[in-house]
Design a protein around this motif. Structure first.
Motif: not given
Length: 359
Positions: A5-23, A47-56
């Motif tokens: 019952g102790f599985g990973q219950s959250v999705e973690v994603e690292i997003l850069l602020n300039d991801a669209e323009s960075r080479k 720089s950027g943000k760490v996004s946490l999305a709960l699976k449940n």
């Protein structure tokens, strides 16, 4: 995957602020494949943000704290699991508590020092990455994102040419010259070879680019030589007084800047070999070195080799137009050239020569 019952219950994603323009830049992975990663330079802010999305969404996530790290590390393949960190920065994003809904945390590592270029070799790997960690009582939730770092340099003011006379007694005497000893990765090697004496029936001639990777220290030093390119510059027998031009474009080959004693863990150096093959398929090669011939014949099957002391050529990454988004520190770093120290002699595994040639 759940365990009692102790599985990973959250999705973690690292997003850069300039991801669209960075080479992005291609970089070879450990398994030899090429992947594209976001490209950074020394001194640039990450720089950027760490996004946490709960699976449940109906369940709460208890944690012991959330953090983001920026890490630069070297891993020697013969010492797996023992990572040598030369950059380690940590930002705490949240104190111990619980997460009741999906959310994001901003982070910024200002003007980060990135002293070395990303590198994946035969026996060593140097990588930079961001690592987000949600600390939990039983099992941490970890997410990593690799980036690629390039080190930039300006054109060196002192860039002497390579000139040398070499040969085999009473059989071959040649002079060769390359226009300089330091080249950027998209440069052109220009030179010429002049035949003063030819009593060997030469079939063709080529230039090899050799990469030597050195890992370890003291008695545990290990060298790995890799032929990056073979470029034929002559096909057919030359005559006395003939001059052969050389024009080798480096942009088409997978090269890195020269790296010397990186964090006292490894080095990457490049050499040029001038290879002569006669009509009986005997090979004679001359590694670009000081004009001091070593007499030590050694047969190798049907071939014989003629070597000298090595003298390397320095490769560096040319800094093009500095982007406006780059920090002041990055602009300064792009003006650096880290290849101006004098080069010592490095002996090859076998200093060989062949004094027997056929008329």
């Amino acid at each position: 995957m759940s365990f009692f019952g102790f599985g990973q219950s959250v999705e973690v994603e690292i997003l850069l602020n300039d991801a669209e323009s960075r080479k992005r830049a291609e970089h070879k992975t450990e398994d030899g494949k090429k992947e594209k990663y976001f490209l950074f330079y020394d001194g640039e802010t990450v720089s950027g943000k760490v996004s946490l999305a709960l699976k449940n969404p109906n369940k709460r996530l208890e944690h012991q704290g959330i953090k983001i790290e920026f890490i630069g590390q070297i891993e020697l393949y013969y010492d797996r699991g023992n990572h040598h960190e030369f950059v380690s920065l940590v930002k705490d994003l949240a104190r111990p508590g619980e997460i009741t809904q999906s959310q994001a945390f901003d982070f910024e590592f200002t003007h980060v020092e990135k002293p070395y270029e990303s590198y994946t070799g035969q026996n060593v790997k140097l990588r930079y990455f961001l690592r987000a960690t949600i600390s939990r009582r039983l099992n941490d939730v970890v997410k990593e994102m690799d980036i690629v770092v390039h080190t930039l340099s300006t054109y060196p003011e002192l860039n002497s040419s390579i000139k040398m006379e070499v040969g085999i007694e009473d059989c071959l005497h040649i002079e060769f010259e390359y226009n300089k000893s330091k080249y950027h990765l998209k440069d052109v090697i220009v030179g010429k070879i002049y035949f003063l004496l030819v009593r060997i029936k030469i079939k063709h001639m080529e230039i090899d680019i050799i990469k030597r990777e050195t890992t370890g220290t003291g008695p545990n030093v290990y060298h790995e030589n890799d032929t990056i390119a073979k470029y034929e510059i002559m096909d057919g027998a030359p005559v006395r007084g003939e001059s052969i031009p050389i024009r080798l474009f480096l942009a088409g080959y997978e090269l890195t800047p020269t790296m010397r004693d990186i964090n006292k863990k490894f080095s990457v150096r490049y050499y040029l070999n001038l290879v002569l093959i006669d009509e009986e398929e005997r090979r004679y090669f001359k590694q670009q070195v000081r004009a001091r011939l070593l007499q030590a014949p050694m047969p190798l099957g049907q071939n014989r080799r003629l070597s000298f002391l090595w003298k390397e050529v320095v490769l560096w990454r040319k800094g093009d137009i500095v982007r406006k988004s780059m920090s002041h520190q990055a602009a300064i770093a792009s003006q650096r050239f880290e290849g101006t120290t004098s080069l010592g002699e490095v002996r090859t595994p076998s200093q060989l020569s062949d004094n027997n040639c056929r008329q």
